[in-house]
Design a protein around this motif. Structure first.
Motif, mmCIF file in Angstrom:
data_model
loop_
_atom_site.group_PDB
_atom_site.id
_atom_site.type_symbol
_atom_site.label_atom_id
_atom_site.label_comp_id
_atom_site.label_asym_id
_atom_site.label_seq_id
_atom_site.Cartn_x
_atom_site.Cartn_y
_atom_site.Cartn_z
ATOM 1 N N LYS A 86 -25.941 5.673 -13.481
ATOM 2 C CA LYS A 86 -24.576 6.176 -11.876
ATOM 3 C C LYS A 86 -23.755 4.430 -11.693
ATOM 4 C CE LYS A 86 -27.938 8.960 -10.696
ATOM 5 N NZ LYS A 86 -29.168 9.681 -8.898
ATOM 6 N N ILE A 87 -23.554 3.784 -12.697
ATOM 7 C CA ILE A 87 -22.767 1.960 -12.359
ATOM 8 C C ILE A 87 -21.731 2.347 -11.746
ATOM 9 C CG2 ILE A 87 -21.860 0.399 -13.758
ATOM 10 C CD1 ILE A 87 -23.128 1.311 -16.035
ATOM 11 N N GLU A 88 -20.829 3.715 -11.059
ATOM 12 C CA GLU A 88 -19.980 3.042 -10.080
ATOM 13 C C GLU A 88 -19.865 3.740 -8.479
ATOM 14 O OE1 GLU A 88 -21.013 7.466 -11.610
ATOM 15 O OE2 GLU A 88 -21.215 5.352 -12.677
ATOM 16 N N GLU A 89 -21.754 3.816 -8.768
ATOM 17 C CA GLU A 89 -22.091 4.077 -7.755
ATOM 18 C C GLU A 89 -21.964 2.607 -7.558
ATOM 19 O OE1 GLU A 89 -25.196 6.081 -7.126
ATOM 20 O OE2 GLU A 89 -24.152 7.971 -7.392
ATOM 21 N N LYS A 90 -22.309 1.772 -7.570
ATOM 22 C CA LYS A 90 -22.239 0.435 -7.654
ATOM 23 C C LYS A 90 -21.262 -0.577 -7.417
ATOM 24 C CE LYS A 90 -26.609 -0.462 -4.991
ATOM 25 N NZ LYS A 90 -26.689 -0.929 -3.624
ATOM 26 N N ILE A 91 -20.292 -0.723 -8.612
ATOM 27 C CA ILE A 91 -19.253 -1.301 -9.189
ATOM 28 C C ILE A 91 -17.695 -0.624 -8.936
ATOM 29 C CG2 ILE A 91 -18.645 -2.234 -11.238
ATOM 30 C CD1 ILE A 91 -21.230 -3.496 -10.433
ATOM 31 N N THR A 92 -17.529 -1.383 -8.074
ATOM 32 C CA THR A 92 -15.985 -1.090 -7.355
ATOM 33 C C THR A 92 -14.895 -1.166 -9.170
ATOM 34 O OG1 THR A 92 -16.768 -1.296 -5.498
ATOM 35 C CG2 THR A 92 -14.214 -1.022 -6.107
ATOM 36 N N ALA A 93 -14.971 -0.236 -9.484
ATOM 37 C CA ALA A 93 -13.766 -1.117 -10.877
ATOM 38 C C ALA A 93 -12.798 0.209 -10.761
ATOM 39 C CB ALA A 93 -14.414 -0.550 -12.149
ATOM 40 N N GLU A 94 -11.906 0.384 -9.176
ATOM 41 C CA GLU A 94 -10.535 1.569 -9.534
ATOM 42 C C GLU A 94 -9.435 1.635 -10.461
ATOM 43 O OE1 GLU A 94 -10.026 1.984 -5.247
ATOM 44 O OE2 GLU A 94 -11.953 3.044 -4.785
ATOM 45 N N SER A 95 -9.224 -0.234 -10.453
ATOM 46 C CA SER A 95 -8.030 -0.548 -10.999
ATOM 47 C C SER A 95 -8.311 -1.237 -12.356
ATOM 48 C CB SER A 95 -7.131 -2.086 -10.232
ATOM 49 O OG SER A 95 -8.224 -3.089 -9.770
ATOM 50 N N GLU A 97 -7.114 -4.239 -13.044
ATOM 51 C CA GLU A 97 -8.133 -5.527 -13.402
ATOM 52 C C GLU A 97 -9.258 -5.688 -12.638
ATOM 53 O OE1 GLU A 97 -5.114 -4.400 -12.032
ATOM 54 O OE2 GLU A 97 -3.876 -5.118 -12.971
ATOM 55 N N GLN A 98 -10.122 -4.948 -12.250
ATOM 56 C CA GLN A 98 -11.305 -4.846 -11.790
ATOM 57 C C GLN A 98 -12.207 -4.290 -12.480
ATOM 58 O OE1 GLN A 98 -11.262 -1.797 -8.616
ATOM 59 N NE2 GLN A 98 -11.622 -3.862 -7.596
ATOM 60 N N LYS A 99 -11.465 -3.432 -14.523
ATOM 61 C CA LYS A 99 -12.796 -3.025 -14.971
ATOM 62 C C LYS A 99 -12.734 -3.995 -15.866
ATOM 63 C CE LYS A 99 -10.945 1.694 -13.822
ATOM 64 N NZ LYS A 99 -10.415 3.235 -14.879
ATOM 65 N N PHE A 100 -13.859 -3.582 -16.780
ATOM 66 C CA PHE A 100 -14.366 -4.398 -17.889
ATOM 67 C C PHE A 100 -14.313 -4.140 -19.491
ATOM 68 C CE2 PHE A 100 -16.940 -4.641 -13.948
ATOM 69 C CZ PHE A 100 -17.136 -5.504 -13.879
ATOM 70 N N ASP A 101 -14.495 -5.226 -19.970
ATOM 71 C CA ASP A 101 -14.096 -5.146 -21.817
ATOM 72 C C ASP A 101 -15.326 -4.815 -22.897
ATOM 73 O OD1 ASP A 101 -11.097 -6.415 -21.548
ATOM 74 O OD2 ASP A 101 -12.421 -7.855 -20.863
ATOM 75 N N ILE A 102 -16.639 -4.915 -21.716
ATOM 76 C CA ILE A 102 -17.533 -4.377 -22.537
ATOM 77 C C ILE A 102 -18.689 -3.728 -21.713
ATOM 78 C CG2 ILE A 102 -18.485 -6.248 -23.446
ATOM 79 C CD1 ILE A 102 -19.429 -5.369 -26.300
ATOM 80 N N VAL A 103 -19.067 -3.050 -21.243
ATOM 81 C CA VAL A 103 -20.929 -3.212 -20.862
ATOM 82 C C VAL A 103 -21.930 -3.229 -22.372
ATOM 83 C CG1 VAL A 103 -22.050 -1.291 -19.321
ATOM 84 C CG2 VAL A 103 -19.747 -1.814 -19.196
ATOM 85 N N ALA A 137 -20.373 3.642 -18.536
ATOM 86 C CA ALA A 137 -20.116 3.103 -18.592
ATOM 87 C C ALA A 137 -18.529 2.959 -19.095
ATOM 88 C CB ALA A 137 -21.164 2.790 -20.052
ATOM 89 N N LYS A 138 -18.249 4.492 -19.239
ATOM 90 C CA LYS A 138 -17.092 4.743 -19.397
ATOM 91 C C LYS A 138 -16.522 4.797 -18.153
ATOM 92 C CE LYS A 138 -15.351 8.478 -21.680
ATOM 93 N NZ LYS A 138 -15.401 9.504 -22.403
ATOM 94 N N SER A 139 -16.672 5.195 -17.547
ATOM 95 C CA SER A 139 -15.605 4.837 -15.768
ATOM 96 C C SER A 139 -15.305 3.651 -15.529
ATOM 97 C CB SER A 139 -16.657 5.730 -14.642
ATOM 98 O OG SER A 139 -17.587 4.849 -14.300
ATOM 99 N N ILE A 140 -15.910 2.131 -15.638
ATOM 100 C CA ILE A 140 -15.794 1.031 -14.902
ATOM 101 C C ILE A 140 -15.420 0.424 -16.610
ATOM 102 C CG2 ILE A 140 -17.504 0.931 -13.663
ATOM 103 C CD1 ILE A 140 -19.074 -0.707 -15.345
ATOM 104 N N LEU A 141 -14.730 1.116 -17.520
ATOM 105 C CA LEU A 141 -14.433 0.388 -18.968
ATOM 106 C C LEU A 141 -12.577 0.171 -18.554
ATOM 107 C CD1 LEU A 141 -16.040 1.553 -22.306
ATOM 108 C CD2 LEU A 141 -16.266 -0.076 -21.052
ATOM 109 N N LYS A 142 -12.115 -0.734 -19.187
ATOM 110 C CA LYS A 142 -10.321 -1.336 -19.513
ATOM 111 C C LYS A 142 -10.062 -0.577 -20.367
ATOM 112 C CE LYS A 142 -9.981 -6.156 -18.343
ATOM 113 N NZ LYS A 142 -9.776 -7.284 -18.889
#
Length: 253
Positions: A86-95, A97-103, A137-142
């Motif tokens: 449930k990573i998205e509950e703690k990590i804000t990655a709406e844009s 720029e906020q997202k990640f290349d790898i988890v 993890a997909k929810s916070i990926l670039k």
């Protein structure tokens, strides 16, 4: 690196952090720190399921040092209370720029000893764990981002990683031994980053570097050590933390 060198490196590159990584379930944070030490040019956010800094340091006494270096020398983030499913509950990655290349997630385990009574139940629950981790993890990926998971022994087969990946809309694009240099799979398809020199105080204890616990890990020379979820309270044998035939799996859409 000495602290002054780390500070200078961060100052010179803070506007060039083009590659963003985040770790989940990183026990004593030694994997996150080792990754940052090895590749200072990238951004490494470290996260743990433990709810606070005090709980982290009670569980892993060495985390006092690892977290301090990550925060003070490398100016990275340590995020508490992150559930890998449930990573998205703690990590804000709406844009973007906020997202990640790898988890990245090493040796996931539910830690429920009752599951050991049934191999079938144990495998089924961990298949669910993999599935939920992949979706989260997909929810916070670039766009074009990747997901990493490290499994050992027969886990890939019994936990059905290929099925879990397919059902999450992912495909496994690389499988590499943990002894393989990390940059051979971490930056695939992207600009490569220079590997930093190993400093005298970096290497973990010999048993974490020589394969005594089952598999050698490239980042052990930078301080990574595989630990049990119960940390310093673990009183079992080294056989119980054996991670023989560990493999890094890399997934993407």
């Amino acid at each position: 690196m000495p602290s002054d060198t780390a500070s200078i490196y961060h100052t010179n590159t803070e506007d060039k952090m083009l590659f963003k990584a985040i770790t989940v379930g990183d026990g004593d944070l030694s994997f996150s720190l080792a990754l940052k030490r090895a590749y200072p040019q990238i951004s490494v956010a470290a996260s743990t399921l433990l709810e606070s800094h005090s709980e982290l340091c009670r569980t892993y006494s060495n985390a006092t040092v690892t977290s301090k270096e990550l925060l003070e020398q490398w100016k990275e983030r340590v995020i508490y209370g992150v559930d890998a499913t449930k990573i998205e509950e703690k990590i804000t990655a709406e844009s973007e720029e906020q997202k990640f290349d790898i988890v990245l997630f090493n040796h996931p385990h539910l830690g429920d000893k009752a599951l050991l009574e049934s191999e079938k139940r144990h495998a089924e629950r961990h298949y669910v764990l993999l599935s939920h981790y992949f979706y989260s993890a997909k929810s916070i990926l670039k766009n074009g981002g990747r997901i990493h998971i490290c499994l050992c022994g027969l886990q890939p087969q019994t936990w059905k990683i290929w099925n879990a990946a397919k059902n999450a809309g992912l495909q496994i694009v690389a499988e590499e031994s943990t002894a393989c240099p990390v940059h051979k799979w971490l930056f695939r398809g992207k600009a490569s980053f220079e590997l930093a020199d190993v400093q005298p105080h970096y290497p973990s204890k010999r048993k974490y570097r020589n394969g005594k616990l089952g598999s050698k890990h490239f980042l052990a020379r930078y301080g990574y050590r595989h630990r049990r979820t119960d940390g310093d309270l673990f009183t079992g044998s080294e056989f119980e933390i054996n991670v023989e035939r560990s493999v890094n799996f890399i997934l993407e859409e």
